[in-house]
Structure formats: C-alpha cells, structure tokens
Design an enzyme around this catalytic site. Structure first.
Site, PDB file in Angstrom:
ATOM      1  N   THR A 120      33.544  53.184  41.176  1.00  0.00           N
ATOM      2  CA  THR A 120      34.026  54.360  41.913  1.00  0.00           C
ATOM      3  C   THR A 120      34.866  54.032  43.143  1.00  0.00           C
ATOM      4  O   THR A 120      35.295  54.939  43.852  1.00  0.00           O
ATOM      5  CB  THR A 120      32.854  55.265  42.361  1.00  0.00           C
ATOM      6  OG1 THR A 120      32.053  54.529  43.298  1.00  0.00           O
ATOM      7  CG2 THR A 120      32.008  55.698  41.192  1.00  0.00           C
ATOM      8  N   GLY A 121      35.092  52.735  43.381  1.00  0.00           N
ATOM      9  CA  GLY A 121      35.934  52.350  44.507  1.00  0.00           C
ATOM     10  C   GLY A 121      37.311  51.961  44.003  1.00  0.00           C
ATOM     11  O   GLY A 121      38.091  52.810  43.560  1.00  0.00           O
TER      12      GLY A 121
ATOM     13  N   VAL B  64      32.304  46.012  47.316  1.00  0.00           N
ATOM     14  CA  VAL B  64      30.919  45.554  47.314  1.00  0.00           C
ATOM     15  C   VAL B  64      30.834  44.094  46.841  1.00  0.00           C
ATOM     16  O   VAL B  64      29.974  43.328  47.310  1.00  0.00           O
ATOM     17  CB  VAL B  64      30.038  46.511  46.463  1.00  0.00           C
ATOM     18  CG1 VAL B  64      30.329  46.427  44.988  1.00  0.00           C
ATOM     19  CG2 VAL B  64      28.572  46.277  46.752  1.00  0.00           C
ATOM     20  N   ASP B  65      31.726  43.709  45.973  1.00  0.00           N
ATOM     21  CA  ASP B  65      31.790  42.332  45.464  1.00  0.00           C
ATOM     22  C   ASP B  65      32.003  41.354  46.627  1.00  0.00           C
ATOM     23  O   ASP B  65      31.268  40.355  46.768  1.00  0.00           O
ATOM     24  CB  ASP B  65      32.962  42.273  44.464  1.00  0.00           C
ATOM     25  CG  ASP B  65      32.994  41.016  43.616  1.00  0.00           C
ATOM     26  OD1 ASP B  65      32.021  40.242  43.664  1.00  0.00           O
ATOM     27  OD2 ASP B  65      33.999  40.828  42.901  1.00  0.00           O
TER      28      ASP B  65
END
Ligand code: AR6
Length: 174
Positions: A120-121, A35-36
């Site tokens: 959570t990734g 997501v980053d």
C-alpha cells in the site's frame, strides 16, 4: 487448537516484540525504501547478508530470515503486487503473500506475527481494498489447523489503523 486472535495497532513495526515481523520487500530481497528500509536498518547488516543467498522472492511468495538486532526473532519477507488497476491478479497475489507468510510461521511453530500494510506504499495498492484482502485471508487461515495464535496488523498511519479497526469489528471499511 487455539483460536487465532487478530488485532491492529498504530506503530513502527520494527519496535514490536513478536515472534515474526513481515517485511514488504522487493523481489531481490536486498533492501529498499519504506518499511523494508526501516527493517533492514533496525535489524543491522546481517539481515542483508542472510537475504543474499535466498535467491530473491517471487511476487506472492515469502522467505524467512532471523531478526538479528530486532526484537522480533524472525523476519518473513514477502513481495506484494504492484497495483496496476486491479485487473492484473493483484488481489490473488496479495492474498498469497498473507497465506505464504502464515504458512511459514506455522512451519516454524511461531505464535505471533505482525504484518505491515503490504503493497500500500510504493506499490500503490489502495489501502481499503488491501486491508479487506488482508483481514479476509488471515481469517481464512485462522479457520484451519494453524499454529499461529496472534496476528497483528501494524499500521503506520492513523488512517490505516482506522480501516483495520472497522474491518476487525465486523463493519464495512470506511
Ligand atoms: N512500520 C510499519 N509500517 C510501515 C513502516 C514501519 N516502519 N514504514 C512504512 N510502513 P512500502 P510496498 C508502511 O512502500 O508498498 C520498498 O522500497 C507504509 O506506510 O514500505 O509493499 C520495497 O523495497 C505502507 O502502509 O511497501 C519495495 O521495493 C506499508 O508500510 C517496495 O517498497 C507498505 O509500504 C514495496 O512496496
């Protein structure tokens, strides 16, 4: 005092028009994968420039920048814990991420914020345990004198969205 409304959705967080999206960042705050990476790509290069003088971020803490090319006006960058089996203070650190983000949102008088499923990734935190910490911590914050009126849990998978739906409905997670 408005009541804090909680919701969840299955979406790419970079598409949300909220006051702030939260980034599951790395300690350098200089961008990475997951997501980053998506947030940095969507916000454009000015986001990295804005992160550079922040001096990084400790695990469990959070720092804020503008959203630049995003629809969201702000990005709140937080660094979640790396899952090490659950006995290394991971739950406390993850709760601290949610608390610090909401506290910064309150300081800026923001009304809406969206969180990804922090840690959570790549960081390996089990999805259901992380969601339980997330929902409990945001609910606790909502019981205080907070400015934020709406928190969205933005899930990138249908499975994650199902976990949040159950928790928000008051049922035990699957
Ligand atoms: N929108 C919403 N959620 C997303 C998106 C998106 N566009 N992309 C991924 N996710 P991760 P972490 C979900 O690995 O575990 C990075 O490289 C994803 O499905 O992004 O906290 C950083 O630079 C998962 O549920 O973050 C750090 O080095 C959740 O976002 C490290 O990974 C978190 O997955 C942080 O690891």
């Amino acid at each position: 005092m408005p009541l804090l409304k909680l919701g969840c959705l299955h979406a790419d967080i970079t598409t949300l028009a909220v006051d702030a999206i939260v980034n599951a960042a790395k300690p350098s705050l200089l961008g990475g994968g997951g997501v980053d990476g998506s947030i940095h790509r969507a916000a454009g290069p000015r986001l990295r420039m804005a992160c550079m003088p922040l001096g990084g971020c400790a695990t469990g803490d959070a720092k804020v920048t503008p959203g630049f090319d995003l629809l969201a006006r702000h990005v709140i960058h937080t660094v979640g814990p790396v899952w090490q089996g659950g006995q290394a203070g991971e739950a406390g650190l993850l709760a601290s991420c949610y608390r610090r983000c909401l506290s910064l949102a309150d300081d800026l008088a923001l009304r809406s914020a969206a969180f990804p499923c922090i840690s959570t990734g790549a960081y390996g935190y089990p999805a259901t345990s992380a969601a339980q910490v997330a929902v409990a911590t945001v609910r606790e914050h909502g019981a205080t004198l907070c400015q934020v009126e709406e928190v969205l849990f933005c899930c990138f998978s249908v499975a994650d969205a199902a976990i949040y739906q159950q928790l928000l409905a008051g049922s035990p997670a699957p």
